[in-house]
Write a protein that holds these residues in place. Structure first.
Motif, PDB file in Angstrom:
ATOM      1  N   ARG A   1      65.627  52.427  35.751  1.00  5.31           N
ATOM      2  CA  ARG A   1      65.581  51.866  34.404  1.00  5.31           C
ATOM      3  C   ARG A   1      66.643  52.497  33.508  1.00  5.31           C
TER       4      ARG A   1
ATOM      5  N   TYR B   1      63.792  47.740  45.888  1.00  4.20           N
ATOM      6  CA  TYR B   1      64.649  48.852  45.465  1.00  4.20           C
ATOM      7  C   TYR B   1      66.073  48.697  45.998  1.00  4.20           C
TER       8      TYR B   1
ATOM      9  N   ARG C   1      57.091  56.693  39.844  1.00  3.07           N
ATOM     10  CA  ARG C   1      57.540  56.532  38.458  1.00  3.07           C
ATOM     11  C   ARG C   1      58.902  57.203  38.235  1.00  3.07           C
TER      12      ARG C   1
ATOM     13  N   GLU D   1      61.468  54.784  39.496  1.00  2.00           N
ATOM     14  CA  GLU D   1      61.535  53.641  38.580  1.00  2.00           C
ATOM     15  C   GLU D   1      62.253  54.030  37.287  1.00  2.00           C
TER      16      GLU D   1
END
Length: 389
Positions: free
Chosen positions: A221, A340, A214, A217
């Protein structure tokens, strides 16, 4: 009076939930309550509810989950008691109190709404299933259920429960069906994709890399969002310069240039020419900074497998056929390294685009600034040397 009552209720409920709600309420908490109230406001406006009905809906929205401070099972009845006690102290009329209690009880998942107001509060209570952040919100509910029940559902079991719920769920109000149903269908597809991805990982017995999670990510983001916002700011600045210089040229063409026919105004030729040329140069540079650039390279499956391209950007995949594009997306979902890597490429090339935009914008502002200064100085000088003695 109604505004003050709603404000008092908001303060009371927020304080009640923040102080007395169990720490394991990751979903049923003050944030969820505020989201429900916001959804009620939207639906009530669209359904053209009366002020009195809207007040009842909002009061019920604020109180509908307060009973969680005492119990999970049957919390609606406890919520009714809390609402009745507070509203009675505030001298709220009995008919309003009765409406609030009716609407709170209507949020029971096993019951079907009997009228428009019950439909609105039921739809608002489930409004998160049409949210852009549905999967994140669902994860909070997942954590809450596991923390309270101790049965520790697996992620795929939870996703399957979500899928069953979304397939069996129906919105009741016309407005919710119109504005939220399409978003719900998209979230249903997202849940199906998540189930497929988890299943594929289990079949291949692939262990998740420890460097992906996370935190990573969130980094992608946030950075991608920042780059997109910076690009939007650059485009806005360029549009401002375009508009300003277009106005300057319009004024010059309509007011200054027609006066140059008069021999007595010939001293205005050079200042007008400098002003016009600097504005034209600024417009050209502004257009160059916002002009899009799309790749003409034909993407192949081999390029995707070898991490030589990024099909997440439309400028790269626009020449692919639908079948190859779908294969590419599936391949990314099954291969985190490639996924990724594509996000990294996206971030890098966005940075290159931003670098070009801001360099051109800097030049544009410089040209515009010096053009205005030189033009103003030229006008002053021309008037000065042509001033009658």
């Amino acid at each position: 009076m109604k505004e003050k009552l709603l404000l008092d209720v908001e303060i009371y409920v927020a304080e009640l939930l923040n102080k007395q709600l169990a720490s394991t309420n990751y979903y049923h908490n003050a944030i969820h309550t505020r989201n429900v109230v916001a959804s009620i406001t939207e639906l009530a406006n669209r359904e053209q509810c009366t002020k009195q009905d809207t007040l009842g809906l909002l009061l019920a929205g604020w109180f509908h989950d307060t009973g969680f401070i005492y119990t999970d099972l049957g919390h609606e009845e406890e919520s009714v008691k809390i609402a009745h006690s507070f509203l009675k102290e505030q001298n709220v009329p009995e008919d309003t109190r009765n409406l609030v209690e009716q609407l709170i009880l209507a949020t029971k998942i096993e019951l079907k709404p009997n009228n428009k107001l019950e439909s609105i509060i039921r739809d608002a209570d489930c409004g998160h299933i049409a949210s852009d952040d549905y999967l994140d919100i669902s994860e909070n509910l997942f954590k809450e259920k596991n923390a309270k029940n101790g049965n520790h559902l697996s992620e795929i079991e939870w996703m399957k429960q979500n899928l069953d719920f979304l397939k069996g769920h129906s919105f009741y109000s016309d407005s919710a069906k119109q504005i939220w149903q399409p978003k719900k269908e998209l979230n249903l597809l997202e849940v199906q994709k998540r189930i497929y991805k988890i299943s594929q990982k289990k079949k291949k017995k692939k262990k998740k890399s420890t460097r992906f999670g996370r935190g990573v990510e969130t980094m992608y983001r946030v950075q991608l969002k920042n780059h997109i916002e910076l690009s939007a700011i650059a485009d806005t600045k360029a549009n401002i310069l375009l508009s300003v210089n277009a106005i300057i040229i319009s004024v010059a063409l309509s007011n200054l240039i027609p006066k140059l026919d008069n021999p007595s105004n010939l001293f205005l030729v050079y200042p007008t020419l400098i002003l016009t040329l600097s504005s034209v140069a600024s417009i050209i540079l502004s257009v160059l900074s916002t002009r899009p650039k799309i790749s003409n390279v034909a993407i192949t499956k081999e390029m995707i497998k070898e991490n030589k391209t990024n099909i997440l950007f439309f400028g790269n995949f626009h020449k692919m056929n639908l079948q190859d594009f779908e294969w590419g997306i599936d391949y990314l979902m099954d291969n985190e390294d490639t996924l990724y890597n594509s996000l990294t490429k996206d971030l890098y090339y966005l940075g290159l685009v931003l670098n070009r935009k801001y360099k051109l914008l800097r030049i544009t502002y410089t040209v515009f600034m010096f053009g205005i200064i030189i033009s103003a100085a030229s006008f002053i000088y021309s008037y000065y040397i042509n001033m009658p003695l």
